[in-house]
Design a protein around this motif. Structure first.
Motif, mmCIF file in Angstrom:
data_model
loop_
_atom_site.group_PDB
_atom_site.id
_atom_site.type_symbol
_atom_site.label_atom_id
_atom_site.label_comp_id
_atom_site.label_asym_id
_atom_site.label_seq_id
_atom_site.Cartn_x
_atom_site.Cartn_y
_atom_site.Cartn_z
ATOM 1 N N ARG A 1 8.955 7.678 -5.036
ATOM 2 C CA ARG A 1 7.450 7.276 -5.134
ATOM 3 C C ARG A 1 7.669 6.979 -6.608
ATOM 4 O O ARG A 1 6.843 5.615 -6.758
ATOM 5 N N GLY B 1 0.506 4.234 -0.176
ATOM 6 C CA GLY B 1 -0.338 4.965 0.016
ATOM 7 C C GLY B 1 0.554 5.053 1.884
ATOM 8 O O GLY B 1 0.331 7.106 2.273
ATOM 9 N N GLU B 2 1.084 4.287 1.800
ATOM 10 C CA GLU B 2 1.552 4.265 3.897
ATOM 11 C C GLU B 2 3.298 4.168 3.107
ATOM 12 O O GLU B 2 3.832 3.902 4.193
ATOM 13 N N ARG C 1 6.689 2.989 -6.927
ATOM 14 C CA ARG C 1 6.337 2.007 -7.658
ATOM 15 C C ARG C 1 6.378 0.720 -8.392
ATOM 16 O O ARG C 1 6.521 -0.433 -8.481
ATOM 17 N N ASP D 1 -3.099 17.935 5.208
ATOM 18 C CA ASP D 1 -1.396 16.694 4.841
ATOM 19 C C ASP D 1 -0.282 17.849 4.926
ATOM 20 O O ASP D 1 0.614 16.796 4.517
ATOM 21 N N ASP E 1 0.847 -0.967 -0.148
ATOM 22 C CA ASP E 1 0.177 -0.008 0.082
ATOM 23 C C ASP E 1 0.878 1.141 -0.008
ATOM 24 O O ASP E 1 1.217 1.465 1.275
#
Length: 751
Positions: free
Chosen positions: A234, A189-190, A238, A418, A187
């Motif tokens: 990222r 996102g984490e 990925r 955020d 994940d």
């Protein structure tokens, strides 16, 4: 009926419903089987398949569906020969091949004595399916004698011939059904950390890049902390999440190079070490040597699991040098993430805060106002496009060398939600730029003088680019002063007219375009608090004055038609509004301008200078249509030609004129539309020695004047024959340029 009986019946009913539900849950319903009678496996309902067992050659493959709830489709997992997550698409494709398998020919029942004849005693493939509470089997034997497929038998009964494609689907190896994703549950996102350890040669020390998340962004960790490009970090994460095995290595793998990997990638997910709730996990990729017989693949394993081969091209994201991971942009916040701005620079201060409509700014000098969202967005975008001229990694002790030690001038961008906040410190100014520092980064950047000015936000930068807010229909009067000559345009009975320096019809389309611009002029940007010599505003090339009548656009009701509203009595009560726009020097970007008494200088688009250069008189002042003309006289150096229309045909004093040549002549008269208006002239300024004098008499019901004379000059010395010619009407004080083609037709005319 007493109460006890009712209770007993209710219990029986509930039990019956439970039994029916249990039976239906573990058996196939008639609805599920409807319409499947003609299929090779009529009782194969894909959603009810719980387990698949495949046998072919030396392969024994067992795949089972794992459901968290009875109603869910669940997930396929391999049980034999390895325990692993299955490739969901591969299993779905296998079931699809079985579901839609077509019996090309049905052969009927096959006895035990015929089994070997069809190859069923030593089958090439066998599949067993557990469907609800049933078990279905399909056996594939030898090639059909007719060459059109493979023999197949369902259970121990009917035989048929099926296509070769079904045999191919049932003889795939275990690797085909194994999930190729090395990290299927990441994940991103984490994502909170990533490290890349790589070595060029086995006997060389490893280079390690570590990225850690702090305050909402990634940093290159180490002795000198540098801001990382979040997108690049990222992207590497990925690439890890998307990494697929090209093949699985069976048995004990040797000579893989995984005992001393050339690449280790470790990813950290979950809660960071700052008190956040939740668990943190780490996963590891190790990459070894080149795969045997596959030079474009490398041995790899995930978290100490099975050895696989991965494509070398899928590992390029981990080969980027450290410079490629540095954040090159000075600022990264977008308009959606920006909450506020604070600037302290050279003794001046500026604050920008977000509102429901946009942003509001206040400065230490007392300036205050609302800033359009688009203006702030453009400014932020300009910061993201700043390319530093130099980046130097420094220690804290070295910051003083760049004027960046201790407290000083700084720009703070506060993120919303955020989104991380960003702080830019201003350091020493150099002959070709300025040093800056981002947050607590152990690096300094040198930016150009021009880019440093973008960071030094001022209230001028935040002023609304919308200069006037009126309706086009409100523009009633326009004055244009060029080189001491004033041109006045007035709306009369809904039509635009030139009223000075002489009364003339106006070019309605061009004036309407100008009126539209004057209703909503918009600056490209503000450039100065006051004019400088290079702005050319001490002696402007053009001064435009406009008068607006009726209700301003600001009074339009939301959702109303702005151009059609405000036509009632309230509009008549509005006092006229006047604005003056001065246009100065032009640059490649635009033209410098000022509005009214405001000393601020801004840039307008170059269209303003280009579209207002020529007068706005009509370009149709010289032309007449054939149906309007009653008589013509053309005078040239060769003499004069007179023509008149008698109601039936065109004639000269000597007789009928040639119809075709005369039609071409009339077309030329109609074609005398000016390509441009050159200038307004004194009333007594005829063209000296015209090459052509054209006298036109129009019918009585044509527009005025009924009779007018057009003088057309000879070509300018050295000009191309196709160049436009100067022309004027003797009754009008304006000079025009007309196309050469119609003029030549007039000159060449012979009746």
């Amino acid at each position: 009926m007493n109460k006890k009986i009712l209770i007993a019946l209710a219990v029986i009913a509930l039990g019956l419903l439970a039994y029916i539900g249990l039976v239906e849950r573990h058996s196939l319903s008639s609805g599920e089987l409807s319409g499947r009678e003609a299929r090779l496996l009529p009782r194969l309902v894909r959603a009810r398949v719980e387990q698949i067992t495949l046998d072919h050659a030396d392969q024994h493959i067992v795949i089972r569906r794992v459901r968290t709830e009875a109603e869910e489709l669940g997930e396929w997992r391999l049980l034999q020969p390895v325990e692993a997550r299955a490739d969901q698409e591969a299993v779905a494709s296998l079931l699809g091949s079985l579901d839609w398998a077509d019996a090309r020919r049905r052969l009927g029942a096959v006895g035990s004595d015929e089994s070997s004849q069809f190859g069923f005693d030593a089958p090439r493939a066998r599949v067993e399916l557990k469907v609800a509470d049933e078990t279905l089997t399909l056996t594939l034997g030898g090639a059909a004698a007719t060459g059109d497929g493979v023999y197949a038998r369902v259970g121990d009964g009917q035989a048929a011939v099926v296509g070769q494609d079904l045999l191919e689907a049932l003889t795939a190896d275990v690797g085909h059904f194994r999930d190729k994703a090395l990290f299927s549950d990441l994940d991103l996102g984490e994502l909170r950390g990533l490290s890349i350890e790589r070595r060029a040669q086995a006997d060389q020390p490893a280079e390690t890049l570590r990225f850690e998340q702090d305050a909402g962004r990634f940093w290159i960790a180490g002795d000198r902390r540098q801001m990382a490009a979040d997108g690049r970090v990222r992207e590497a994460a990925r690439a890890l999440a998307d990494l697929d095995a090209q093949r699985f290595i069976d048995g004990e793998a040797t000579n893989t190079g995984l005992d001393q990997p050339s690449l280790r990638v470790r990813i950290a997910l979950g809660a960071a070490d700052d008190g956040q709730e939740g668990e943190s996990t780490e996963q590891l990729l190790e990459v070894g040597g080149v795969c045997a017989d596959h030079p474009t693949e490398r041995y790899a394993r995930a978290d100490g699991g099975a050895v696989v081969c991965v494509a070398e091209s899928d590992l390029t994201a981990f080969e980027r040098p450290v410079e490629g991971y540095r954040q090159a942009r000075v600022a990264t916040l977008t308009i959606d993430d920006l909450g506020a701005v604070e600037l302290q620079l050279g003794g001046r201060s500026l604050s920008l805060s977000r509102t429901d409509e946009g942003y509001h700014y206040t400065s230490g000098g007392g300036a205050e106002g609302d800033a359009e969202r688009s203006v702030v967005s453009d400014w932020l975008s300009s910061l993201t496009h700043i390319a530093p001229l130099e980046l130097v990694v420094v220690s804290r002790a070295e910051l003083a060398r760049y004027g960046l030690s201790g407290e000083g001038d700084e720009l703070t961008l506060t993120g919303r939600g955020d989104a991380p906040s960003e702080r830019i410190r201003f350091g020493s100014v150099t002959p070709d730029g300025q040093w800056i520092r981002r947050g607590e980064e152990d690096a300094v950047l040198r930016v150009s003088t021009e880019d440093a000015a973008k960071l030094a936000l001022s209230s001028l930068d935040l002023r609304s680019r919308a200069l006037i807010d009126e309706r086009e229909s409100s523009v009633a009067f326009i004055s244009l002063l060029r080189a001491g000559v004033e041109e006045r345009l007035e709306r009369q009975d809904g039509q635009w007219q030139v009223t000075a320096p002489s009364a003339l019809p106006a070019d309605g389309a061009r004036v309407s375009s100008l009126a539209s611009k004057l209703a909503h002029p918009r600056a490209l940007r503000f450039v100065s608090e006051g004019p400088r010599p290079e702005h050319g505003l001490a002696a402007p090339q053009l001064v435009i004055q406009a008068r607006y009548e009726g209700a301003p656009a600001s009074q339009d009701e939301p959702g109303s038609n702005a151009e059609g509203s405000g036509s009632g009595g309230g509009e008549a009560e509005q006092a006229p509004r006047r604005h003056t726009l001065k246009l100065g020097a032009s640059t490649s970007e635009g033209v410098f301008a000022q509005l009214d008494d405001d000393p601020a200088v801004f840039l307008l688009s170059l269209e303003w200078a280009e579209e207002t250069r020529q007068p706005y008189a009509s370009r149709d002042l010289l032309r007449s249509t054939a149906t309007q003309v009653r008589a013509l006289e053309l005078t040239t150096a060769a003499g004069a030609i007179s023509l008149s229309y008698d109601g039936m045909a065109w004639r000269t004093p000597d007789g009928p004129a040639d119809p075709d040549r005369t039609d071409a002549l009339l077309e030329a008269v109609h074609g005398l539309r000016a390509v441009s208006i050159e200038a307004y002239l004194p009333a007594a300024a005829p063209i000296d020695g015209p090459e052509l004098k054209l006298e036109i008499t129009r019918v009585d019901d044509a527009q005025e004047p009924r009779h007018y004379v057009v003088d057309i000059a000879a070509p300018e010395l050295g000009a191309s024959p196709d160049a436009p010619r100067r022309a004027r009407r003797e009754d009008l004080a304006v000079e025009l340029l007309v196309p050469a083609g119609p003029v030549q037709t007039l000159l060449d005319y012979r009746p």
